[in-house]
Design an enzyme around this catalytic site. Structure first.
Site, PDB file in Angstrom:
ATOM      1  N   ASP A   6       0.845  -1.197   0.000  1.00  0.00           N
ATOM      2  CA  ASP A   6       0.000   0.000   0.000  1.00  0.00           C
ATOM      3  C   ASP A   6       0.886   1.256   0.000  1.00  0.00           C
ATOM      4  OD1 ASP A   6      -2.392   1.425   0.202  1.00  0.00           O
ATOM      5  OD2 ASP A   6      -2.372   1.397   2.394  1.00  0.00           O
TER       6      ASP A   6
ATOM      7  N   HIS B  86      -7.611   9.956   3.627  1.00  0.00           N
ATOM      8  CA  HIS B  86      -7.365   8.956   4.672  1.00  0.00           C
ATOM      9  C   HIS B  86      -7.830   9.462   6.043  1.00  0.00           C
ATOM     10  CE1 HIS B  86      -4.090   7.672   1.735  1.00  0.00           C
ATOM     11  NE2 HIS B  86      -4.927   6.668   1.793  1.00  0.00           N
TER      12      HIS B  86
END
Ligand code: G3H
Ligand code: 13P
Ligand code: ZN
Length: 321
Positions: A82, A184
């Site tokens: 990621d 995020h």
């Protein structure tokens, strides 16, 4: 069962009109909770590991945990890097056997983003690994500056449909993470904001019209930041702000139907784990056996993941497509 390729998982997900959950892991409890949930729900799974997770747990520990998960379950599991931020990190993971890596050079100007992503894609493809690229900035909905915004894509911070086509063609990446107001963490939106789902549709259409077919798109920042988990954390001594906000599940549903194939979730796992631990600490302050607070916390994460794969991503029951 050996590690699975996201290429195979994507093809099946696009055909079956469901999305794959890509869940971040950095310790044993998270790996176990996620794998058990997907096993129970017969859901295909992407486990993803960030640079920070590798630093925290050490790559070999995560590798062994995932090997253990694979040897004790039947569902297809892919392992993905990621937000790889350099060619070197991506190469390291490809050489370690990851079946998928993300090169995130989205902070670079367009041409440099293309060049780094191309370098990773060339290396990955020679080693049978799949690559996710990113175009645009995951700055959240409050930074929508329209076409006159930043210089990362023609859409400002957001991914511009035509530029997405150019990026995919020139970089050779296999899937694209888009910026459509997503961000995020636990503080995504101010007030009643949503993802720019019209832009998502336009990106999908532009890729299709350019001959790239039903091209897989990726949604980062897809945690919903459930109010009940935030309240639970705060009830047991946490101090999360009143302005926590996640992506409404309805937005994820539309994104899934529009062709988002991979949905990244980390924050919600963190919230569920934290809520479980806090509850035991407050209700049983004499407890100091880690199994007594990590066990219930792990069970909370498992239930959250079951809900995601069943009710939000609709990939439950698709493990053996
Ligand atoms: O995209 C961010 C993920 O939630 C990973 O976060 O870099 O703190 O491991 P991290
Ligand atoms: P969340 O912070 O919304 O969970 O997003 C996680 C993510 O995008 C990992 O790459
Ligand atoms: Zn992300």
């Amino acid at each position: 069962m050996p590690l699975t390729h996201t290429r195979d998982l994507f093809a099946k997900a696009l055909k079956g009109k469901y999305a794959l959950g890509a869940f971040n892991v950095n310790n044993m409890e998270l790996v176990q909770a996620i794998v058990e949930a997907c096993e129970e729900e017969k859901a295909p799974l992407i486990l993803q590991i960030s640079k920070g997770a590798r630093q925290y747990a050490k790559p070999v520990y995560l590798k062994k945990l995932i090997e253990a998960a694979i040897s004790t379950s039947n569902i297809p599991i892919a392992v993905h890097l990621d937000h790889g931020d350099t060619f070197e990190l991506c190469k390291e993971c490809i050489d370690e056997g990851f079946t998928s890596v993300m090169i995130d050079a989205s902070h670079e100007p367009f041409e440099k983003n293309v060049a780094i992503s191309r370098q990773v894609a060339d290396y990955a493809h020679k080693h049978n690994c799949v690559v996710e690229g990113e175009l645009g900035q995951l700055v959240g909905a409050q930074f929508d500056e329209g076409e006159a915004g930043g210089s990362f894509s023609h859409g400002g911070h957001y991914t511009h449909p035509e530029e997405a086509v150019k990026f995919v063609k020139e970089s050779g990446v296999d899937s694209l993470a888009v910026a459509i107001g997503n961000s995020h963490g636990a503080y995504k939106f101010k007030g009643e904001q949503h993802l720019d789902l019209e832009r998502l549709k336009a990106i999908k259409k532009a890729l299709m019209d350019a001959g790239l077919g039903d091209y897989p798109l990726v949604l980062h920042g897809a945690s919903s930041v459930p109010k009940d988990l935030v309240s639970e954390i705060n009830k047991y001594g946490g101090k999360l702000g009143t302005d926590t906000a996640g992506v409404p599940e309805g937005d994820i549903e539309v994104a899934r139907r529009t062709g988002v194939t991979k949905v990244n979730i980390d924050t919600d796992l963190r919230l569920a784990l934290t809520a479980g631990i806090r509850r035991v600490f407050v209700e049983s302050p004499k407890e100091f056996d880690p199994r007594k607070y990590l066990g219930p916390a792990r069970a909370g994460v498992r239930e959250l993941v079951r809900h995601k794969v069943k009710d939000v991503l609709c990939c439950a029951g698709h493990a053996f497509d």
